[in-house]
Design a protein around this motif. Structure first.
Motif: not given
Length: 116
Positions: A101-109
């Motif tokens: 998506t081009g961004s990484v939400p904290m949940v994924d981190i």
């Protein structure tokens, strides 16, 4: 001269300074006042002569906002990452951005990284 002083002190001081910047940034906007920058440098025994500090401040505060972005400060002092490090960062980011998506939400981190 300031860059040479920092490079002699090592990575621990550099990372510690970044952590310190984040701690004193109460508004969480990434900006430091002139007094806060002086305080941070003093805390890490990186005091420089007042004239040199004024010159440094003029370079860092190019927008004349009386604030400096501490990310820009570290970039100005340390320069660009070398190609090996850039490639490592890209590789890590590609793993974190598994939805592309081009961004990484904290949940994924949190799914990929444990700081313990």
């Amino acid at each position: 001269i300031f860059r040479e002083t920092l490079s002699k002190r090592g990575v621990r001081v550099i990372t510690g300074l970044g952590k310190y910047f984040r701690q004193i940034d109460k508004k969480r906007n990434g900006l430091l006042s002139q007094a806060a920058l002086k305080e941070a440098l003093k805390a890490f025994h990186l005091e420089i002569p007042e004239g040199d500090f004024e010159s440094l401040w003029l370079i860092l505060d190019d927008s004349k906002s009386d604030k400096v972005d501490y990310g820009e400060f570290t970039h100005a002092i340390f320069g660009e990452m070398n190609e090996y490090r850039k490639a490592s960062v890209r590789k890590a980011y590609m793993k974190l951005d598994f939805n592309k998506t081009g961004s990484v939400p904290m949940v994924d981190i949190r799914k990929c990284y444990c700081a313990k």
